[in-house]
Design an enzyme around this catalytic site. Structure first.
Site, PDB file in Angstrom:
ATOM      1  CE1 TYR A 124     -44.994  40.429  58.214  1.00 22.12           C
ATOM      2  CE2 TYR A 124     -43.519  41.613  56.733  1.00 22.12           C
ATOM      3  CZ  TYR A 124     -43.965  40.431  57.290  1.00 22.12           C
ATOM      4  OH  TYR A 124     -43.375  39.247  56.922  1.00 22.12           O
ATOM      5  CB  SER A 125     -42.164  47.859  57.492  1.00 23.06           C
ATOM      6  OG  SER A 125     -40.851  48.291  57.218  1.00 23.06           O
ATOM      7  CB  ALA A 126     -42.617  48.948  62.740  1.00 22.16           C
ATOM      8  N   GLY A 179     -38.251  37.945  49.910  1.00 20.59           N
ATOM      9  CA  GLY A 179     -39.112  38.809  49.123  1.00 20.59           C
ATOM     10  C   GLY A 179     -40.513  38.243  49.058  1.00 20.59           C
ATOM     11  CB  ILE A 233     -42.979  33.597  49.509  1.00 23.04           C
ATOM     12  CG1 ILE A 233     -41.633  34.113  50.051  1.00 23.04           C
ATOM     13  CG2 ILE A 233     -42.935  32.087  49.334  1.00 23.04           C
ATOM     14  CD1 ILE A 233     -40.456  33.889  49.153  1.00 23.04           C
ATOM     15  CB  THR A 241     -48.175  31.925  50.553  1.00 20.38           C
ATOM     16  OG1 THR A 241     -48.187  33.332  50.779  1.00 20.38           O
ATOM     17  CG2 THR A 241     -46.839  31.356  51.040  1.00 20.38           C
ATOM     18  CG  ASP A 242     -53.085  29.796  47.882  1.00 21.55           C
ATOM     19  OD1 ASP A 242     -52.436  29.836  46.824  1.00 21.55           O
ATOM     20  OD2 ASP A 242     -53.644  28.773  48.309  1.00 21.55           O
ATOM     21  CB  ALA A 243     -52.195  34.635  52.496  1.00 27.01           C
TER      22      ALA A 243
END
Length: 219
Positions: free
Chosen positions: A115-117, A148, A150, A152-154
């Protein structure tokens, strides 16, 4: 004059057509999970807001090649394709591109390798594009929104026990994104304190900058 966002409509249905046009690959992510983009009017595009759907950075725990490839299509190539297609119309209307990214695209963080990539790739592409548009005197602004954690449930489920951070309200994040785009900011950090954290990382790129935010004693 900056035009109001009040009439922005979701045009996610057109996304599938754009994706089919730009991607001839048999490996296709589900369109309703790839990206959502909002425009004030399709015939005279003023704003293009790019954001992914259904992907939590804390779902990424390694370098699985197929998963990384899917993330690159979700979090990078879809943004590039849509922005490229919209640029001529945005230029005509002196419009704006608003890119919803993450602090993981500014600072390498644990549990978010793939994800960072993709988020670093976004920063590089749109940062370079911004320079090109300036050099060519093309009046299209690009706002990179650096978010940053957030609430959200996930996100809350995936970060439980791994991160020592209070999650920020999603509604306030959305409002900050709208304000940043309307103001044609170069970058927006939400919450605000992410900007000094990033500045500290630039001066001192050391894991100690992040140690107070993550559970290093966990698995």
């Amino acid at each position: 004059m900056v035009k109001p966002f009040g009439k922005v409509l979701c045009a996610a249905g057109s996304l599938a057509v754009l994706l089919a046009f730009f991607w001839r690959d048999t490996f296709q992510p589900e369109p309703d999970r790839v990206v959502q983009f909002a425009v004030r009017k399709l015939g005279g595009l003023d704003y293009l807001v790019l954001n992914h759907i259904g992907v939590s950075p804390f779902q990424m725990w390694g370098g699985d090649v197929e998963h990384t490839r899917w993330l690159m299509q979700v979090n990078f190539f879809s943004y590039v394709a849509l922005a490229t297609a919209a640029l001529p119309t945005l230029e005509e209307n002196h419009g704006s591109v608003v890119v919803v990214s993450s602090l993981t695209g500014k600072i390498p963080t644990p549990f978010t390798t793939s994800y960072s990539a993709t988020k670093f790739a976004l920063d590089g592409f749109f940062g370079s594009l911004r320079h090109e548009l300036t050099m060519q005197r093309r009046n299209v602004s690009i706002t990179l929104c650096v978010l940053g954690l957030i609430d959200t449930d996930a996100a809350l489920e995936k970060t439980r026990g791994k991160v020592f951070l209070a999650a920020s309200p999603a509604a306030e994040a959305a409002l900050a994104i709208i304000r940043g785009g309307a103001s044609r900011l170069r970058e927006l950090f939400y919450p605000w304190w992410l900007q000094p954290v990033h500045g500290l990382w630039v001066l001192l790129p050391n894991p100690r900058v992040l140690q107070s935010f993550y559970n290093y004693s966990g698995p």
